[in-house]
Design an enzyme around this catalytic site. Sequence first.
Site, mmCIF file in Angstrom:
data_model
loop_
_atom_site.group_PDB
_atom_site.id
_atom_site.type_symbol
_atom_site.label_atom_id
_atom_site.label_comp_id
_atom_site.label_asym_id
_atom_site.label_seq_id
_atom_site.Cartn_x
_atom_site.Cartn_y
_atom_site.Cartn_z
ATOM 1 N N GLY A 57 0.767 -1.261 0.000
ATOM 2 C CA GLY A 57 0.000 0.000 0.000
ATOM 3 C C GLY A 57 0.790 1.299 0.000
ATOM 4 N N GLU A 112 3.772 4.253 6.259
ATOM 5 C CA GLU A 112 2.580 3.407 6.127
ATOM 6 C C GLU A 112 1.477 4.172 5.392
ATOM 7 O OE1 GLU A 112 1.217 0.772 5.778
ATOM 8 O OE2 GLU A 112 0.432 -0.140 7.612
ATOM 9 N N ASP A 116 -5.844 2.051 10.474
ATOM 10 C CA ASP A 116 -7.250 1.713 10.652
ATOM 11 C C ASP A 116 -7.441 1.334 12.136
ATOM 12 O OD1 ASP A 116 -9.576 0.640 8.506
ATOM 13 O OD2 ASP A 116 -9.531 -0.469 10.372
HETATM 14 P P1 XMP Z 1 -4.926 -1.743 10.777
HETATM 15 O O1 XMP Z 1 -6.358 -2.094 11.083
HETATM 16 O O2 XMP Z 1 -3.991 -2.839 11.180
HETATM 17 O O3 XMP Z 1 -4.946 -1.701 9.224
HETATM 18 O O4 XMP Z 1 -4.563 -0.395 11.301
HETATM 19 C C1 XMP Z 1 -3.972 -1.156 8.509
HETATM 20 C C2 XMP Z 1 -3.938 -1.808 7.148
HETATM 21 O O5 XMP Z 1 -5.265 -2.088 6.680
HETATM 22 C C3 XMP Z 1 -5.385 -1.788 5.343
HETATM 23 N N1 XMP Z 1 -6.493 -0.833 5.182
HETATM 24 C C4 XMP Z 1 -6.902 -0.309 4.035
HETATM 25 N N2 XMP Z 1 -6.462 -0.496 2.774
HETATM 26 N N3 XMP Z 1 -8.137 0.968 1.992
HETATM 27 C C5 XMP Z 1 -7.093 0.155 1.767
HETATM 28 O O6 XMP Z 1 -6.708 0.000 0.632
HETATM 29 C C6 XMP Z 1 -8.642 1.207 3.214
HETATM 30 O O7 XMP Z 1 -9.597 1.964 3.374
HETATM 31 C C7 XMP Z 1 -7.980 0.527 4.299
HETATM 32 N N4 XMP Z 1 -8.214 0.490 5.635
HETATM 33 C C8 XMP Z 1 -7.277 -0.338 6.126
HETATM 34 C C9 XMP Z 1 -4.068 -1.259 4.897
HETATM 35 O O8 XMP Z 1 -3.378 -2.302 4.256
HETATM 36 C C10 XMP Z 1 -3.327 -0.893 6.152
HETATM 37 O O9 XMP Z 1 -1.942 -1.107 6.052
HETATM 38 MG MG MG Z 2 -0.880 -1.307 4.284
#
Ligand code: XMP
Ligand code: MG
Length: 192
Positions: A57, A112, A116
């Site tokens: 990403g 990063e 999320d």
């Molecule tokens: P966490 O929940 O671990 O998630 O903080 C982080 C990772 O989740 C993915 N992520 C997304 N990827 N659109 C995306 O393309 C989104 O809206 C999204 N929300 C979470 C992402 O890989 C990130 O590193």
């Molecule tokens: Mg990611």
Amino acid sequence: MNEKNEQKKLDLPDSIDYVLLDEATIKAQVRQMAEEISADYEGIHNEDFLLIGVLKGSFIFLADLSRRLTVPHRVDFIALSSYADKAETTGAVRMIMDTRADVAGRHILIVEDILDTGYTLKYLYRLFDARQPASLRTAVLLTKPDRREVDVPIDYLGFEIPNVWVVGYGLDYADRFRTLPYIAALKPRVYS
Ligand code: XMP
Ligand code: MG
């Protein structure tokens, strides 16, 4: 809606709901983040400053950010997976590829794409912290504050966004839409 906006809307891929951050907005913010980082790491040596991009990403964000830095630095990557091909979190983070460079004694900046729940960055933070870097900071392009479950420090932030699945500028849905030049909300019917 005027004619120009009408035309823009027609140009969007069918799965896209609306554009959240356009190219110019992203560019300006990344430039500002790069200025701030460059000022903070002023005087650093090339071998000492390592940007670590989180694949896949962050690859476009990292490319733009690193080219705007005026301080010498190196670039490395780590690949993780926490999501299968769907827009759901499991909280379980899995490493697919580790960095090549040594982290010990270096100033590390984790790059990063999006925060999320926070589990991914928390995992990375702990991982690199245990490897005794000279310092450890984070640069995050997007954050969804409403979704946060664990606390993790963000040193450089691009944008706060609402709780919608976003794609483009490196972000994907099932590996699609990564190369869109803007960041857009996906139509909920695509991911729900
Ligand atoms: P966490 O929940 O671990 O998630 O903080 C982080 C990772 O989740 C993915 N992520 C997304 N990827 N659109 C995306 O393309 C989104 O809206 C999204 N929300 C979470 C992402 O890989 C990130 O590193
Ligand atoms: Mg990611």
